[in-house]
Design a protein around this motif. Sequence first.
Motif, PDB file in Angstrom:
ATOM      1  N   LEU A   1      -5.831 -61.500 -30.245  1.00  0.00           N
ATOM      2  CA  LEU A   1      -6.736 -60.413 -30.661  1.00  0.00           C
ATOM      3  C   LEU A   1      -8.138 -60.622 -30.111  1.00  0.00           C
ATOM      4  O   LEU A   1      -8.653 -61.738 -30.059  1.00  0.00           O
ATOM      5  N   ASN A   2      -8.736 -59.502 -29.679  1.00  0.00           N
ATOM      6  CA  ASN A   2     -10.106 -59.447 -29.153  1.00  0.00           C
ATOM      7  C   ASN A   2     -10.248 -60.176 -27.816  1.00  0.00           C
ATOM      8  O   ASN A   2     -11.370 -60.380 -27.354  1.00  0.00           O
ATOM      9  N   LYS A   3      -9.084 -60.541 -27.212  1.00  0.00           N
ATOM     10  CA  LYS A   3      -9.139 -61.198 -25.899  1.00  0.00           C
ATOM     11  C   LYS A   3      -8.136 -60.607 -24.907  1.00  0.00           C
ATOM     12  O   LYS A   3      -8.449 -60.501 -23.714  1.00  0.00           O
ATOM     13  N   THR A   4      -6.939 -60.269 -25.367  1.00  0.00           N
ATOM     14  CA  THR A   4      -5.954 -59.661 -24.463  1.00  0.00           C
ATOM     15  C   THR A   4      -6.486 -58.328 -23.970  1.00  0.00           C
ATOM     16  O   THR A   4      -6.850 -57.454 -24.777  1.00  0.00           O
ATOM     17  N   THR A   5      -6.552 -58.138 -22.635  1.00  0.00           N
ATOM     18  CA  THR A   5      -7.137 -56.915 -22.091  1.00  0.00           C
ATOM     19  C   THR A   5      -6.161 -55.753 -22.163  1.00  0.00           C
ATOM     20  O   THR A   5      -4.941 -55.935 -22.257  1.00  0.00           O
ATOM     21  N   MET A   6      -6.709 -54.562 -22.127  1.00  0.00           N
ATOM     22  CA  MET A   6      -5.902 -53.343 -22.135  1.00  0.00           C
ATOM     23  C   MET A   6      -5.018 -53.302 -20.888  1.00  0.00           C
ATOM     24  O   MET A   6      -3.860 -52.847 -20.959  1.00  0.00           O
ATOM     25  N   LYS A   7      -5.522 -53.790 -19.777  1.00  0.00           N
ATOM     26  CA  LYS A   7      -4.750 -53.791 -18.534  1.00  0.00           C
ATOM     27  C   LYS A   7      -3.494 -54.654 -18.669  1.00  0.00           C
ATOM     28  O   LYS A   7      -2.389 -54.230 -18.309  1.00  0.00           O
ATOM     29  N   ASP A   8      -3.695 -55.853 -19.246  1.00  0.00           N
ATOM     30  CA  ASP A   8      -2.536 -56.747 -19.415  1.00  0.00           C
ATOM     31  C   ASP A   8      -1.567 -56.183 -20.445  1.00  0.00           C
ATOM     32  O   ASP A   8      -0.334 -56.287 -20.282  1.00  0.00           O
TER      33      ASP A   8
END
Length: 640
Positions: free
Chosen positions: A491-498
């Motif tokens: 949470l708060n680190k995984t990007t939307m792109k990934d």
Amino acid sequence: MLCPRCGYYAEKEDTVCPECGEILNSGTDMPYSGAEAIRQGKRARQAIHEAAERTLEVKRRRRSGASRATVEMPALKDTEDEEESFAEYRVSETEAAGDEDGDSVVFERRRRTVYDENDDIREQARAYTEWIENGGRKRLKMVNWMKLTMAGVVLLALITAGGYFFLKETAGGQKIMARLGRETTATALWAVGEDLMDSGDVEGAIEAFEKAKLQDEAEDNVDVDGMLMLGNAYEAAGRTKEAAELYAYIYEGTPSRPEAYVNHIRILMNNGELAKAGNLMDKAYKATGETTFQTQRRDLLPEVPTVTVGGVFEDKKKITMSSPQGYDVYYTFDENVKLPEGGTLYTDIPPLDEGIWNLRAVAVNGELVSDEIKGTYKIIMPSPQMPRVNLAPGAYKNRQKVKLFPGKDNEKDDDIRIFYTVDGSTPNTDSPEFTGEPVLLPSGHKVTIKAIAVNQYGKESMVQEVSFRIDAKPYPLTAWEIDERINDLELNKTTMKDFQAAYGPGEETEIETTKSSGFTTALRKFEYPWGYAVMNLNKKNWVLVELHFRDNSVFKAPRGTGIGDQKDFVISKFRDMGQVESANGNRGLYYLDNLSDGKFLAKDQSIRYRIRIDGTYYQLKYYLNENGTVNEIEYRYIPK
């Protein structure tokens, strides 16, 4: 009678003059002459002429040395028609021709006798003598017309200057100028206006008063008495609105003068504006100190309400109030509210709880509002003592049961309630209530029971806290930890792109950033068949902050939990201190020193686990259906 020789006044019976020895004639038919004729008033003017002529003749004879037996001078004709004539006044030859000293003595004696008899006659005789010496006529002089003209010019200039001074420098002159419509002083205009007012010319008086007022204002002068006269004139002319405005202008500028207040109050009362009149009475009393305004206002307005007396109380306080005259009563506890508009109509007030209450109330009769009555109610309810625990702190090899009791000062109080926790959280009224049944302590290296007492007023005691060491199996499991993720999503680190590369782009829908979400930057929501994901703009990247799923085929929850699991199964996989449910159905599972916790929430039928790091929370939440089965799992980041 008078002596014809010396003029001495002798008695009637005398035949010889006691002064000079002259034989006196006492016959009644003898005509008066000389001084006697003068004394008797017989043709007085003629006698004056004759006496003056004789005196001159004597003087001439002395200078020339001539001697005559008798000197006769023709008498001058009198200009007025006298009915009587003077007798001849003679000077005897002996008197006229005598030696100088004798002549002088006799003549002067005779002349003094005549003058002493009548001062007016003496003065006229002297004037006549001078006239004779001057030739019997006045010397005529030529008229100097230049001097006469200059004298006239000077006289005219003096008259003009005097008139100018009178008009410019005197009060009477200034009033004349004012009546003529010329430039003059404000004082003169006030005076003329007053005269016009007395004579019944109200409009003329108003015109003069208004000019005076404007002139005073231009000169920064204030004539309160004059403006009061103008106000009276306005009222006399029926211009009450202008009068009221003028009176307000007067007392705003000169608040200590009561007359303007009195007149304005009268106008308001006559117009039926009673509330405004009452307010102005209060203002007038405060500005002037005249108690008549206070008395007048007290007679006009409703009486203040009667209310329960304020003070300090240790219990909830019931307040009652009423109007002595039966009027409506409005009240408030808000210092910023205006009464009666912002107040509440009194019917009943619930008992006041603990705190400081500042009451304000007024009685209302139509538009008339009474003065405020105020009362302060300071309610300080006693707090109970903290409860006692019957088990001493220490280490035990078996699970223990404990009982809780009120403090010694509250042992006889039937209204004391005790609430406790064993999950490590601080107790409150939503915690389990001790009903007398002993509390079974859980196992653990550190087990703490915490308890509070609550009295009838809702006052809570201080927290009683007792810790134990219970070395008995089974020990509680560990709490949910931050590295226990769903599908390795951080949470708060995984990007939307990934995220979209792994689970697809989804269908973006609108989402509103609200305070309740805790986010201040933009959010984007993407719908999927299995649930939805929410992304937040963190600096320059969109990152995953929330995940909701309803399908075990896509996501796996920590510790083998997932969709379709029962409530107790999920709870059994995480730390549980065995605390019972509260009256509201909530149950604390655990509470750690770093404020991380686990709890069952009855309101939304969910099991919630939270981890607190640097003021932010990471939350894992299981939502249950009516059967107590998990149907949705939430994985969420909650900012500060």
